[in-house]
Design an enzyme around this catalytic site. Structure first.
Site, PDB file in Angstrom:
ATOM      1  N   HIS A  85     -41.703  14.100   9.151  1.00 44.19           N
ATOM      2  CA  HIS A  85     -40.834  15.281   9.075  1.00 44.19           C
ATOM      3  C   HIS A  85     -41.410  16.189   7.984  1.00 44.19           C
ATOM      4  O   HIS A  85     -41.367  15.840   6.810  1.00 44.19           O
ATOM      5  CB  HIS A  85     -39.400  14.903   8.695  1.00 44.19           C
ATOM      6  CG  HIS A  85     -38.730  14.006   9.689  1.00 44.19           C
ATOM      7  ND1 HIS A  85     -37.525  13.380   9.424  1.00 44.19           N
ATOM      8  CD2 HIS A  85     -39.071  13.633  10.950  1.00 44.19           C
ATOM      9  CE1 HIS A  85     -37.164  12.667  10.477  1.00 44.19           C
ATOM     10  NE2 HIS A  85     -38.091  12.797  11.409  1.00 44.19           N
TER      11      HIS A  85
HETATM   12  C1  LIG Z   1     -43.650  10.339  15.236  1.00 50.76           C
HETATM   13  C2  LIG Z   1     -42.639  11.433  14.989  1.00 50.76           C
HETATM   14  C3  LIG Z   1     -41.319  11.240  15.360  1.00 50.76           C
HETATM   15  C4  LIG Z   1     -40.388  12.248  15.121  1.00 50.76           C
HETATM   16  N1  LIG Z   1     -39.100  12.061  15.562  1.00 50.76           N
HETATM   17  C5  LIG Z   1     -38.214  13.076  15.424  1.00 50.76           C
HETATM   18  C6  LIG Z   1     -36.922  12.958  15.958  1.00 50.76           C
HETATM   19  O1  LIG Z   1     -36.600  11.973  16.615  1.00 50.76           O
HETATM   20  N2  LIG Z   1     -36.040  13.971  15.751  1.00 50.76           N
HETATM   21  C7  LIG Z   1     -36.382  15.085  15.028  1.00 50.76           C
HETATM   22  O2  LIG Z   1     -35.514  15.939  14.809  1.00 50.76           O
HETATM   23  N3  LIG Z   1     -37.623  15.228  14.537  1.00 50.76           N
HETATM   24  C8  LIG Z   1     -38.545  14.273  14.751  1.00 50.76           C
HETATM   25  N4  LIG Z   1     -39.819  14.444  14.300  1.00 50.76           N
HETATM   26  C9  LIG Z   1     -40.171  15.729  13.681  1.00 50.76           C
HETATM   27  C10 LIG Z   1     -40.217  16.852  14.705  1.00 50.76           C
HETATM   28  O3  LIG Z   1     -40.892  16.459  15.874  1.00 50.76           O
HETATM   29  C11 LIG Z   1     -40.911  18.050  14.053  1.00 50.76           C
HETATM   30  O4  LIG Z   1     -40.198  18.379  12.882  1.00 50.76           O
HETATM   31  C12 LIG Z   1     -40.974  19.263  14.946  1.00 50.76           C
HETATM   32  O5  LIG Z   1     -41.579  19.004  16.182  1.00 50.76           O
HETATM   33  C13 LIG Z   1     -41.756  20.368  14.216  1.00 50.76           C
HETATM   34  O6  LIG Z   1     -41.710  21.528  15.004  1.00 50.76           O
HETATM   35  P1  LIG Z   1     -42.805  22.662  14.805  1.00 50.76           P
HETATM   36  O7  LIG Z   1     -42.560  23.682  15.857  1.00 50.76           O
HETATM   37  O8  LIG Z   1     -42.824  23.094  13.392  1.00 50.76           O
HETATM   38  O9  LIG Z   1     -44.213  21.951  15.040  1.00 50.76           O
HETATM   39  P2  LIG Z   1     -44.758  21.128  16.293  1.00 50.76           P
HETATM   40  O10 LIG Z   1     -43.661  20.643  17.161  1.00 50.76           O
HETATM   41  O11 LIG Z   1     -45.694  20.120  15.731  1.00 50.76           O
HETATM   42  O12 LIG Z   1     -45.570  22.217  17.136  1.00 50.76           O
HETATM   43  C14 LIG Z   1     -46.684  22.901  16.591  1.00 50.76           C
HETATM   44  C15 LIG Z   1     -47.646  23.224  17.726  1.00 50.76           C
HETATM   45  O13 LIG Z   1     -48.572  24.195  17.271  1.00 50.76           O
HETATM   46  C16 LIG Z   1     -49.857  23.875  17.786  1.00 50.76           C
HETATM   47  N5  LIG Z   1     -50.870  24.496  16.933  1.00 50.76           N
HETATM   48  C17 LIG Z   1     -51.244  24.153  15.680  1.00 50.76           C
HETATM   49  N6  LIG Z   1     -52.211  25.002  15.231  1.00 50.76           N
HETATM   50  C18 LIG Z   1     -52.429  25.882  16.220  1.00 50.76           C
HETATM   51  C19 LIG Z   1     -53.299  26.992  16.357  1.00 50.76           C
HETATM   52  N7  LIG Z   1     -54.117  27.367  15.361  1.00 50.76           N
HETATM   53  N8  LIG Z   1     -53.303  27.683  17.523  1.00 50.76           N
HETATM   54  C20 LIG Z   1     -52.480  27.334  18.547  1.00 50.76           C
HETATM   55  N9  LIG Z   1     -51.621  26.276  18.455  1.00 50.76           N
HETATM   56  C21 LIG Z   1     -51.589  25.569  17.304  1.00 50.76           C
HETATM   57  C22 LIG Z   1     -49.893  22.347  17.751  1.00 50.76           C
HETATM   58  O14 LIG Z   1     -50.883  21.862  18.635  1.00 50.76           O
HETATM   59  C23 LIG Z   1     -48.475  22.024  18.179  1.00 50.76           C
HETATM   60  O15 LIG Z   1     -48.375  21.896  19.587  1.00 50.76           O
HETATM   61  C24 LIG Z   1     -40.772  13.458  14.499  1.00 50.76           C
HETATM   62  C25 LIG Z   1     -42.103  13.643  14.129  1.00 50.76           C
HETATM   63  C26 LIG Z   1     -43.039  12.648  14.377  1.00 50.76           C
HETATM   64  C27 LIG Z   1     -44.466  12.877  13.985  1.00 50.76           C
END
Ligand SMILES: Cc1cc2nc3c(=O)[nH]c(=O)nc-3n(C[C@H](O)[C@H](O)[C@H](O)COP(=O)(O)OP(=O)(O)OC[C@H]3O[C@@H](n4cnc5c(N)ncnc54)[C@H](O)[C@@H]3O)c2cc1C
Ligand code: SF4
Length: 507
Positions: free
Chosen positions: A446
């Site tokens: 997280h």
């Molecule tokens: C193993 C695990 C279990 C988890 N379980 C939970 C849960 O059960 N419940 C919960 O609330 N949270 C959970 N989390 C946390 C939650 O998944 C994240 O907090 C959330 O997905 C983050 O959202 P985000 O949009 O910031 O990033 P992400 O969902 O990681 O999305 C970011 C995206 O941006 C893309 N990206 C990165 N750089 C670039 C670039 N330069 N150009 C284009 N694309 C790019 C990546 O490939 C990715 O697809 C978990 C995390 C992990 C690792």
């Protein structure tokens, strides 16, 4: 780009140029929620995603396959600090929602109070800002089929946690998850081949395409393009999904705005590489570092059967900053936590069927920083201070106590220097374990901050509507905007914030 289209890896050759009202970088929790909200508002949207599109029947079953096909850097990103702890994130269409446990927790009221008090964001837990985010969360819960796991899918590990909770008084609960008819295959961390988990590649991204949008997958944005202070698009290169070889260049032009939702580690990197060198970019990186304690039971537990995470307790969230949960991991991951070699290791592996792993996640007070490496990747500088380490160790103690309350014979902590396993009368060994972070096996899953929102432009990157200070048409809409860690699973808060930011942009 034609409406509803998906452009995957393009080998070297002529540049791919596309244009829409909005360009959204990242298709995970924040990016997908922002994209679908913009599309529902009548705008055309192009999502630019570094990872490949994978259909659920293509997900790997093994941990190795999941690391290879879905993880950022094969899961090899680590903290630079006293200890080298993995920083786990996905790189695939759907982002980390594809490989997470789908746990859904509403933003606690006290978080809104803290945001107002410490960052000038919103109007507290009783205010309109909180009400709006909770309304988004109502909508998310309906659209993403949030439900408690049924008894038929719980599995023995979760049942044992409920039993231990009843005896130890941890006030726990069965977890609510973004899953429709979960059958408890215990595969969430490798991706749900059963299509029960509602990751964003199954709903909000396809809906964005149906509404006339497009997606470039295997397309890593390298730079945001500006005309004066106005963001007008992004540019980058396609990367081969297996070899990661560099392909053709692309430019995605945005008529109305660019949304950055590339995660807490990649969003600050993208901003820095685009010339936003303000000291707040990359600062205030926070996390919930966590670790697991194995309980060894006389009866077979078979933690690989049943929902990946089915039980949680937030009883120690305010006093101690701890969240406790069950978490089932596949055998190959469990083995990596067992010490020893040769015959000793084989005997320990044979105990796999009798192991339940439960974890804690710490709302750490320590803040770190995300910098850019010379190869253009995130460098996460992070390490817990002694006070956080004390609470981290306390979390392990509480998990061990829960195992014994549930009837475990022994616990395995994995803390360096301690005996391999401990009996109920040896809990003081955990209570007095060393506080050196290097003695612990932990992960950061997280993540928060790096492009934090705030009223004061001298210490924040964007305002509460996601608008980057000093620029126009540039928005942050992912975990990187959250100004502090929240002590509960963050996906629901991230998605609600992204919907709020997208709605503001459309006005
Ligand atoms: C193993 C695990 C279990 C988890 N379980 C939970 C849960 O059960 N419940 C919960 O609330 N949270 C959970 N989390 C946390 C939650 O998944 C994240 O907090 C959330 O997905 C983050 O959202 P985000 O949009 O910031 O990033 P992400 O969902 O990681 O999305 C970011 C995206 O941006 C893309 N990206 C990165 N750089 C670039 C670039 N330069 N150009 C284009 N694309 C790019 C990546 O490939 C990715 O697809 C978990 C995390 C992990 C690792
Ligand atoms: S436990 Fe299995 S069926 Fe349930 S959501 Fe996770 S991967 Fe899908």
């Amino acid at each position: 780009m034609k409406p509803n289209s998906h452009t995957a890896f393009q080998p070297r050759g002529s540049e791919v140029i596309v244009e829409a009202d909005y360009v959204v970088v990242g298709s995970g929790a924040g990016g997908a929620a922002a994209a679908v909200t913009l599309a529902r508002g009548g705008a055309t949207v192009i999502v630019v995603e570094a990872g490949p599109w994978r259909d659920p029947h293509d997900y790997a079953h093994s941990t190795y396959g999941a690391l290879r096909d879905m993880m950022d850097d094969w899961g090899a990103t680590i903290t630079r600090g006293p200890a080298l702890w993995p920083v786990v994130q996905a790189r695939v269409v759907g982002g980390t929602t594809v490989i997470n446990s789908a746990i859904c927790v509403r933003t606690p009221s006290d978080i809104f109070d803290e945001w107002q008090r410490n960052f000038g964001i919103g109007d507290g837990g009783g205010g309109q800002f909180a009400e709006r985010l909770w309304r988004w969360q109502d909508q998310l819960e309906t659209e993403l089929c949030v439900a408690e796991t049924g008894p038929e899918a719980m599995g023995r590990s979760n049942e044992l946690a409920l039993k231990g909770d009843a005896a130890a008084g941890y006030d726990g609960h069965v977890i609510r998850r973004y899953a429709k008819g979960c059958i408890g295959s215990g595969q969430c961390l490798q991706g749900c081949t059963e299509m029960k988990k509602q990751s964003t590649n199954l709903n909000y991204i396809p809906e964005t395409l149906r509404r006339g949008g497009g997606i470039l997958s295997c397309a890593a944005a390298e730079r945001i393009l500006f005309e004066g202070a106005r963001a007008i698009g992004v540019t980058g290169h396609f990367n081969h999904p297996q070899t990661r070889a560099r392909g053709a260049a692309f430019t995605a032009r945005a008529r109305r705005g660019v949304f950055v939702a590339a995660s807490a580690t990649w969003s600050p990197v993208l901003l820095r590489k685009s010339g936003l060198t303000h000291k707040a970019v990359g600062a205030n990186f926070r996390a919930h570092p966590g670790t697991g304690v194995f309980g060894l039971y006389d009866e077979p537990v078979d933690m690989n059967r049943g929902v990946t995470q089915g039980w949680a307790s937030t009883r120690f969230r305010k006093d101690g900053g701890l969240k406790l949960e069950t978490l089932s991991i596949p055998m190959e991951m469990a083995i990596s936590r067992l010490a020893g070699g040769g015959r000793v290791l084989m005997e320990r592996i044979q105990q796999y069927r009798h192991i339940a792993m439960w974890v804690h996640a710490l709302r750490a007070r320590t803040a770190g920083r995300v910098d850019v490496s010379f190869t253009g990747r995130p460098v996460v500088r992070y390490g817990l201070d002694v006070e956080d380490m004390r609470r981290f160790r306390d979390g392990m103690l509480r998990v061990a106590q829960l195992h014994f309350a549930a009837g475990a014979r022994e616990v395995v902590t994995g803390i360096h220097g301690l005996p391999y396993s401990l009996r109920p009368d040896q809990l003081d060994v955990i209570a007095n374990a060393p506080l050196d972070p290097r003695s612990y096996v932990a992960i950061l899953s997280h993540l928060f901050g790096g492009c934090v929102m705030g009223k004061d432009a001298s210490v924040s990157v964007c305002d509460a509507e996601g608008r980057v200070h000093g620029r126009t048409g540039l928005y942050i809409a992912d975990a990187s905007m959250l100004p502090d860690n929240i002590g509960v699973n963050p996906q629901h808060t991230i998605m609600a914030m992204a919907m709020e930011v997208a709605t503001g942009a459309l006005k």
